[in-house]
Design a protein around this motif. Structure first.
Motif, PDB file in Angstrom:
ATOM      1  N   ILE A 190      34.528  -4.254  -6.041  1.00 52.38           N
ATOM      2  CA  ILE A 190      34.225  -5.307  -7.006  1.00 52.38           C
ATOM      3  C   ILE A 190      35.554  -5.798  -7.542  1.00 52.38           C
ATOM      4  O   ILE A 190      36.352  -5.018  -8.049  1.00 52.38           O
ATOM      5  CB  ILE A 190      33.329  -4.792  -8.140  1.00 52.38           C
ATOM      6  CG1 ILE A 190      31.963  -4.453  -7.556  1.00 52.38           C
ATOM      7  CG2 ILE A 190      33.196  -5.825  -9.251  1.00 52.38           C
ATOM      8  CD1 ILE A 190      31.028  -3.851  -8.521  1.00 52.38           C
ATOM      9  N   LEU A 229      29.528 -14.328  -6.433  1.00 51.69           N
ATOM     10  CA  LEU A 229      28.253 -13.655  -6.677  1.00 51.69           C
ATOM     11  C   LEU A 229      27.074 -14.356  -6.025  1.00 51.69           C
ATOM     12  O   LEU A 229      26.037 -13.756  -5.787  1.00 51.69           O
ATOM     13  CB  LEU A 229      28.017 -13.520  -8.188  1.00 51.69           C
ATOM     14  CG  LEU A 229      29.061 -12.670  -8.913  1.00 51.69           C
ATOM     15  CD1 LEU A 229      28.670 -12.487 -10.358  1.00 51.69           C
ATOM     16  CD2 LEU A 229      29.227 -11.308  -8.251  1.00 51.69           C
ATOM     17  N   ARG A 249      33.082  -1.707   0.208  1.00 55.09           N
ATOM     18  CA  ARG A 249      32.781  -2.771  -0.756  1.00 55.09           C
ATOM     19  C   ARG A 249      33.537  -2.512  -2.057  1.00 55.09           C
ATOM     20  O   ARG A 249      33.549  -1.387  -2.559  1.00 55.09           O
ATOM     21  CB  ARG A 249      31.286  -2.827  -1.041  1.00 55.09           C
ATOM     22  CG  ARG A 249      30.867  -3.992  -1.922  1.00 55.09           C
ATOM     23  CD  ARG A 249      29.363  -4.119  -1.929  1.00 55.09           C
ATOM     24  NE  ARG A 249      28.732  -3.003  -2.592  1.00 55.09           N
ATOM     25  CZ  ARG A 249      28.459  -2.977  -3.897  1.00 55.09           C
ATOM     26  NH1 ARG A 249      28.750  -4.003  -4.662  1.00 55.09           N
ATOM     27  NH2 ARG A 249      27.890  -1.927  -4.444  1.00 55.09           N
ATOM     28  N   TYR A 260      20.105  -7.000   1.484  1.00 57.14           N
ATOM     29  CA  TYR A 260      20.468  -8.244   0.809  1.00 57.14           C
ATOM     30  C   TYR A 260      21.936  -8.578   1.060  1.00 57.14           C
ATOM     31  O   TYR A 260      22.298  -9.701   1.403  1.00 57.14           O
ATOM     32  CB  TYR A 260      20.184  -8.076  -0.683  1.00 57.14           C
ATOM     33  CG  TYR A 260      20.619  -9.213  -1.549  1.00 57.14           C
ATOM     34  CD1 TYR A 260      19.822 -10.328  -1.702  1.00 57.14           C
ATOM     35  CD2 TYR A 260      21.832  -9.152  -2.238  1.00 57.14           C
ATOM     36  CE1 TYR A 260      20.218 -11.370  -2.515  1.00 57.14           C
ATOM     37  CE2 TYR A 260      22.237 -10.192  -3.053  1.00 57.14           C
ATOM     38  CZ  TYR A 260      21.431 -11.306  -3.192  1.00 57.14           C
ATOM     39  OH  TYR A 260      21.819 -12.331  -3.991  1.00 57.14           O
ATOM     40  N   ARG A 261      22.790  -7.555   0.911  1.00 54.62           N
ATOM     41  CA  ARG A 261      24.234  -7.810   0.997  1.00 54.62           C
ATOM     42  C   ARG A 261      24.698  -8.082   2.413  1.00 54.62           C
ATOM     43  O   ARG A 261      25.542  -8.943   2.635  1.00 54.62           O
ATOM     44  CB  ARG A 261      24.991  -6.610   0.430  1.00 54.62           C
ATOM     45  CG  ARG A 261      24.930  -6.598  -1.065  1.00 54.62           C
ATOM     46  CD  ARG A 261      25.808  -5.513  -1.616  1.00 54.62           C
ATOM     47  NE  ARG A 261      25.688  -5.534  -3.055  1.00 54.62           N
ATOM     48  CZ  ARG A 261      25.445  -4.467  -3.797  1.00 54.62           C
ATOM     49  NH1 ARG A 261      25.333  -3.282  -3.223  1.00 54.62           N
ATOM     50  NH2 ARG A 261      25.358  -4.568  -5.091  1.00 54.62           N
ATOM     51  N   LEU A 268      32.762 -10.085  -4.992  1.00 58.85           N
ATOM     52  CA  LEU A 268      32.598  -8.894  -4.173  1.00 58.85           C
ATOM     53  C   LEU A 268      33.652  -8.943  -3.088  1.00 58.85           C
ATOM     54  O   LEU A 268      33.858  -9.980  -2.468  1.00 58.85           O
ATOM     55  CB  LEU A 268      31.218  -8.874  -3.526  1.00 58.85           C
ATOM     56  CG  LEU A 268      30.034  -8.678  -4.452  1.00 58.85           C
ATOM     57  CD1 LEU A 268      28.766  -8.602  -3.632  1.00 58.85           C
ATOM     58  CD2 LEU A 268      30.204  -7.406  -5.247  1.00 58.85           C
ATOM     59  N   LYS A 318      33.939 -12.697 -11.379  1.00 60.98           N
ATOM     60  CA  LYS A 318      33.725 -11.489 -10.573  1.00 60.98           C
ATOM     61  C   LYS A 318      33.447 -11.872  -9.132  1.00 60.98           C
ATOM     62  O   LYS A 318      32.753 -12.849  -8.859  1.00 60.98           O
ATOM     63  CB  LYS A 318      32.518 -10.713 -11.111  1.00 60.98           C
ATOM     64  CG  LYS A 318      32.888  -9.755 -12.186  1.00 60.98           C
ATOM     65  CD  LYS A 318      31.717  -8.880 -12.536  1.00 60.98           C
ATOM     66  CE  LYS A 318      32.151  -7.947 -13.647  1.00 60.98           C
ATOM     67  NZ  LYS A 318      31.064  -7.199 -14.199  1.00 60.98           N
ATOM     68  N   LYS A 334      19.187  -3.159  -1.502  1.00 57.97           N
ATOM     69  CA  LYS A 334      20.492  -3.734  -1.859  1.00 57.97           C
ATOM     70  C   LYS A 334      21.323  -3.990  -0.616  1.00 57.97           C
ATOM     71  O   LYS A 334      21.965  -5.028  -0.500  1.00 57.97           O
ATOM     72  CB  LYS A 334      21.242  -2.770  -2.785  1.00 57.97           C
ATOM     73  CG  LYS A 334      20.750  -2.842  -4.202  1.00 57.97           C
ATOM     74  CD  LYS A 334      21.502  -1.889  -5.088  1.00 57.97           C
ATOM     75  CE  LYS A 334      20.913  -1.898  -6.481  1.00 57.97           C
ATOM     76  NZ  LYS A 334      21.397  -0.820  -7.316  1.00 57.97           N
ATOM     77  N   TYR A 341      34.754  -7.342   0.453  1.00 54.59           N
ATOM     78  CA  TYR A 341      34.389  -6.459   1.560  1.00 54.59           C
ATOM     79  C   TYR A 341      35.615  -6.220   2.424  1.00 54.59           C
ATOM     80  O   TYR A 341      36.227  -7.172   2.907  1.00 54.59           O
ATOM     81  CB  TYR A 341      33.284  -7.077   2.410  1.00 54.59           C
ATOM     82  CG  TYR A 341      31.952  -7.131   1.713  1.00 54.59           C
ATOM     83  CD1 TYR A 341      31.128  -6.013   1.695  1.00 54.59           C
ATOM     84  CD2 TYR A 341      31.515  -8.287   1.090  1.00 54.59           C
ATOM     85  CE1 TYR A 341      29.897  -6.053   1.055  1.00 54.59           C
ATOM     86  CE2 TYR A 341      30.294  -8.342   0.459  1.00 54.59           C
ATOM     87  CZ  TYR A 341      29.489  -7.214   0.445  1.00 54.59           C
ATOM     88  OH  TYR A 341      28.278  -7.263  -0.185  1.00 54.59           O
ATOM     89  N   PRO A 386      27.002  -6.746  -9.518  1.00 52.51           N
ATOM     90  CA  PRO A 386      26.926  -8.073 -10.146  1.00 52.51           C
ATOM     91  C   PRO A 386      26.269  -9.112  -9.260  1.00 52.51           C
ATOM     92  O   PRO A 386      25.833 -10.139  -9.745  1.00 52.51           O
ATOM     93  CB  PRO A 386      28.397  -8.413 -10.412  1.00 52.51           C
ATOM     94  CG  PRO A 386      29.166  -7.591  -9.451  1.00 52.51           C
ATOM     95  CD  PRO A 386      28.378  -6.339  -9.237  1.00 52.51           C
ATOM     96  N   ASP A 387      26.178  -8.852  -7.946  1.00 52.97           N
ATOM     97  CA  ASP A 387      25.642  -9.891  -7.066  1.00 52.97           C
ATOM     98  C   ASP A 387      24.122  -9.863  -6.983  1.00 52.97           C
ATOM     99  O   ASP A 387      23.512 -10.807  -6.520  1.00 52.97           O
ATOM    100  CB  ASP A 387      26.245  -9.762  -5.668  1.00 52.97           C
ATOM    101  CG  ASP A 387      26.026  -8.379  -5.100  1.00 52.97           C
ATOM    102  OD1 ASP A 387      25.996  -7.423  -5.898  1.00 52.97           O
ATOM    103  OD2 ASP A 387      25.893  -8.243  -3.877  1.00 52.97           O
ATOM    104  N   ILE A 388      23.521  -8.740  -7.409  1.00 48.39           N
ATOM    105  CA  ILE A 388      22.064  -8.649  -7.285  1.00 48.39           C
ATOM    106  C   ILE A 388      21.423  -8.925  -8.646  1.00 48.39           C
ATOM    107  O   ILE A 388      21.466  -8.105  -9.549  1.00 48.39           O
ATOM    108  CB  ILE A 388      21.662  -7.278  -6.737  1.00 48.39           C
ATOM    109  CG1 ILE A 388      22.221  -7.152  -5.320  1.00 48.39           C
ATOM    110  CG2 ILE A 388      20.156  -7.113  -6.757  1.00 48.39           C
ATOM    111  CD1 ILE A 388      21.950  -5.858  -4.660  1.00 48.39           C
ATOM    112  N   PRO A 441      27.365  -2.258 -11.942  1.00 48.26           N
ATOM    113  CA  PRO A 441      28.084  -2.110 -10.672  1.00 48.26           C
ATOM    114  C   PRO A 441      27.610  -3.052  -9.581  1.00 48.26           C
ATOM    115  O   PRO A 441      28.247  -3.141  -8.542  1.00 48.26           O
ATOM    116  CB  PRO A 441      27.820  -0.655 -10.277  1.00 48.26           C
ATOM    117  CG  PRO A 441      26.714  -0.181 -11.117  1.00 48.26           C
ATOM    118  CD  PRO A 441      26.514  -1.116 -12.242  1.00 48.26           C
TER     119      PRO A 441
END
Lengths: 304, 205, 320
Positions: free
Chosen positions: A70, A100, A68, A286-287, A79, A77, A283, A81, C70-72, C68
């Motif tokens: 950023i 996001l 992952r 969720y991701r 994410l 911003k 976390k 992967y 930002p998505d949560i 670190p």
């Protein structure tokens, strides 16, 4: 003057000899060090998934890494992967950018071989080529997805979280339904006799089998660990016939939704580990949900 | 020839007993207090120190005639640092678990007074075989002391020896706690002094 | 007199550092004066003027995440405005990880009917607070002598008299602060970029010797009287394993320049404290009746053990 030259000469010679000796030792041990580290992590991961001597891992067991990142583009911003994808028979990597809110943005092919992808520097070099100048990317973490026969066996997450003294490096394993498979502590600097007990089976095995629902509200209780439960948790000390099948099932049922029993005199360390595991698991769950739905929608054939 | 051999043996034994680096010379106390929580730690760090001591002694003894007296100390430091780096890299590569248990202390061997002292007092004046035995004795003496401390602390603190449960209970958790190192070393030193006093008294009458 | 002078020097350096560091703090929006963490689950915003209550107490106007991740987005349970309407407390559902910087974004701030524009704020622990934590950690909580057992040879050798203890402690503090800062620079700019980290041990021990030599030369030229008083301790600094441990620790933990400096300063002050305490006790011990086999070092060790036990009490101490 003559003496100065002599001393300088002697010192230079000794420095050169010493430096070459050290350089030699470094080059000779660097490979073994890396290999041993890999084996260490690999064995820990295998153990967490429940494989061992009496239950060998299937031959087609694969550990697939999802990295992952950023990614920043101006003030936006994303994410990123880096996902292993199936391309015919070969394994390739693709960078999937998600905003996001979890919406798909872009998909980029990353020119890197599976072997090189494990090295942070090689990955950065390859990514530099596809994510050009205005975009900045920063590595966040790697998650390992274990598959066998095209099915997911579980998720293995090497992470670090704050402990009582400094950071604790641990590996959290979850099954595809996010039930905890176990916890392994790799590195820490807690005190001997106190916080160090987090490495012990009777503490870290308490996490095993906790459902995701329970995990969300998992607390640490300052109560003595029941003797029977402790015996059950210390799996490596089990003797033949110590527990019958029914007993095991009963203990498991009884303590399935129990909170974590704190280590005597180390409540802060116990709480730190529990919070760390909770955070890591929440976390990740969720991701991976967001990532999976994007992969499905965009018809990206990930290798997992 | 016979005399020389005896001297070698004497050197070796002295390092372990009469000039024991920890209990008698009271040098290199940091690891003795810091990581003597188990016998295993003692053996591991002892091996590392033994290696560095023997190698450094031999190196200095070999080149003793070429060392410029003015840069004596820097040369010693450089030699020790080189050997420490080597053992540090080797341990980190092949026994990562044990290496982690010792933490900073392997790298701190470089600052151990005992090694520099042996180089300055002995190795730079004596030929290779003698220096070797001296270094070997000193290293073993260090290892022996570390193991004794580890034995006491592990047995009293966690009821185990070498990781095997021998007592089945923990007599005094205090002894494996970090701060007990000082007390254990103090008590052991006092104990050895006491034995010596009693022994002297017996000999007198 | 002389020692007072060096005290002044130390205090001066600390003050300058403090001024410099606190001057750097800003919240990131002209109308927001201050952002800070409170307790474990609150963020407090201080505005330059009163804000509208309707806007401020609506949690939908705020969103917050850890830098670190930002998505949560973290869930805000409640927003409470103080009676004078300049202080807003956001209460979160779960405890915050205050070690990380948090990013807080707001919709357009409404103040007395005026629109002050949206804000993107960074909430983090004060950098000076972080430095103080490192400093106190090295000096008390993780005191190098009593909890890490380093530098014992010099510790027992120089703690017989109070004057010796103070001299040794001061000289050590100065040398270590100097050496550690240089070690940090060398590690960050030379050793790490060129992948020469396996040379750490040699380079750091060389650096310590060099700093000792440097301080020796400078002191001899600038203040011969001070040199006469403290010069003897300089050589002993090299034999102190704290001097080599500090650079190794800061390299392992990837500290920044200021953090390295406060770690070194803390290590030095901690050593000074330990030496001074021990010297006080040992001066008294001379008058006590000690069994013959325990005289000298053994009883000093047992005393140090009691100190170590007492220092355990500092663990868990946190000011910032």
């Amino acid at each position: 003057m003559n003496q100065i030259i002599k001393i300088t000469f002697a010192l230079t010679i000794s420095c050169v000899i010493a430096a070459s000796a050290m350089g030699l030792a470094y080059t000779m041990t660097a490979k073994a060090k890396k290999h041993n580290h890999h084996m260490n992590v690999y064995n820990a991961m295998i153990g967490l998934l429940g494989f061992g001597e009496d239950n060998p891992a299937p031959s087609d067991l694969k550990f697939l890494n999802v990295y992952r990142y950023i990614v920043e583009d101006g003030d936006k911003k994303f994410l990123g992967y880096m996902v292993p994808v199936e391309k015919g028979t070969e394994e390739a990597y693709e960078m999937v950018l998600i905003d996001l809110e979890g919406n798909f943005v872009e998909k980029l092919e990353v020119p890197i071989s599976a072997e090189k992808a494990e090295e942070a520097q090689d990955r950065a070099k390859a990514l530099q080529k596809v994510l050009a100048a205005p975009k900045i990317f920063a590595y966040a973490d790697a998650s390992v997805i274990a598959t066998s026969g095209g099915k997911r066996l579980g998720y293995v997450l090497p992470r670090k979280f704050p402990g009582f003294r400094t950071f604790i490096h641990g590996i959290v394993a979850m099954d595809p339904k996010f039930e905890l498979l176990g916890l392994e502590i790799m590195e820490h600097e807690e005190d001997a006799g106190l916080g160090k007990e987090i490495e012990q089976e009777y503490f870290r095995n308490q996490f095993k089998g906790k459902s995701y629902e329970k995990l969300k509200t998992l607390e640490v209780v300052k109560k003595p660990l029941p003797v029977e439960y402790k015996k059950y948790l210390e799996k490596s000390k089990w003797e033949e016939g110590m527990f019958t099948e029914e007993q095991i099932a009963e203990i498991r049922k009884q303590y399935k939704d129990a909170d974590i029993y704190a280590i005597t005199a180390s409540t802060i360390s116990s709480k730190a580990v529990t919070d760390g595991v909770k955070n890591v698991a929440k976390k990740f769950a969720y991701r991976i949900d967001k990532l999976d739905s994007v992969l499905k929608k965009e018809k990206i054939h990930a290798a997992f | 020839m016979a005399i020389k051999e005896k001297t070698n043996k004497q050197l070796f034994v002295d390092g372990i007993l009469k000039e024991n680096p920890i209990f008698k010379l009271a040098l290199s106390m940091c690891p003795a207090v810091g990581i003597s929580t188990s016998v295993m730690n003692g053996i591991l760090l002892g091996t590392a120190v033994l290696f560095v001591q023997v190698c450094s002694s031999c190196t200095i003894s070999l080149v003793r005639n070429y060392i410029h007296p003015k840069i004596r100390i820097p040369t010693y430091t450089l030699t020790i640092a080189t050997w420490v780096t080597v053992i540090d890299l080797v341990l980190a590569a092949y026994v990562p678990v044990a290496y982690k248990a010792m933490g900073l202390f392997v790298r701190l061997i470089v600052a151990f007074a005992i090694i520099t002292m042996r180089l300055e007092m002995f190795a730079c004046k004596n030929p290779l075989p003698k220096s070797f035995w001296d270094g070997f004795g000193m290293g073993l003496g260090f290892m022996f002391a570390m193991m004794t401390l580890g034995f006491v602390r592990e047995l009293l603190g966690s009821g185990m020896i070498m990781g095997y449960d021998v007592l089945g209970f923990k007599p005094l958790l205090y002894f494996v706690l970090p701060c007990a190192g000082f007390v254990t070393v103090g008590l052991m030193m006092g104990f050895f002094n006491w034995i010596e006093v009693v022994y002297e008294r017996r000999k007198k009458g | 007199m002389k020692s007072i002078k060096s005290y002044h020097l130390l205090v001066g350096v600390l003050l300058i550092a403090a001024l410099f560091l606190t001057g750097c703090e800003g919240a990131g929006h002209k109308f927001v004066k201050k952002t800070e963490f409170k307790d474990s689950d609150k963020i407090v915003l201080t505005f330059a003027g009163p804000v509208d209550e309707v806007w401020a107490t609506n949690v939908a106007n705020f969103s917050c995440y850890e830098k670190p991740d930002p998505d949560i987005v973290l869930t805000i349970k409640e927003a409470v405005l103080s009676p004078e309407k300049t202080k807003l407390t956001l209460i979160f559902e779960a405890p915050l990880n205050t070690g990380e910087a948090h990013i807080l974004s707001t919709t357009n701030i409404m103040s007395e009917g005026q629109d002050m524009g949206a804000a993107l704020l960074t909430v983090k622990k004060l950098y000076f607070g972080v430095l103080m934590t490192i400093f106190l950690g090295a000096a008390l909580i993780k005191n190098f002598v009593f909890t890490k057992y380093l530098g014992l040879c010099v510790f027992f050798g120089c703690s017989q008299k109070r004057s010796t203890a103070i001299g040794m402690g001061m000289v050590f503090t100065i040398v270590i602060a100097f050496a550690a800062t240089m070690a940090w620079a060398l590690y960050q700019f030379v050793l790490k970029p060129y992948q020469l980290t396996f040379l750490n041990i040699v380079v750091f021990i060389g650096l310590v010797s060099l700093s000792v030599q440097g301080v020796d030369t400078i002191l001899r030229k600038i203040n011969p009287a001070l040199f006469k008083a403290f010069g003897v301790y300089l050589v002993l600094v090299i034999a102190n394993c704290i001097a080599i441990a500090v650079p190794l620790i800061l390299a392992d933990n990837e500290y920044t320049g200021w953090e390295s400096f406060s770690l070194a300063l803390g290590a030095g002050i901690g050593f000074l404290i330990a030496l001074f305490l021990m010297a006080c006790v040992r001066e008294k011990l001379e008058l006590a009746k000690v069994p013959p086999s325990f005289q000298g070092l053994p009883i000093a060790f047992v005393t140090a053990g009691l100190f170590a036990l007492a220092f355990l009490g500092f663990s868990g101490l946190s000011i910032y």
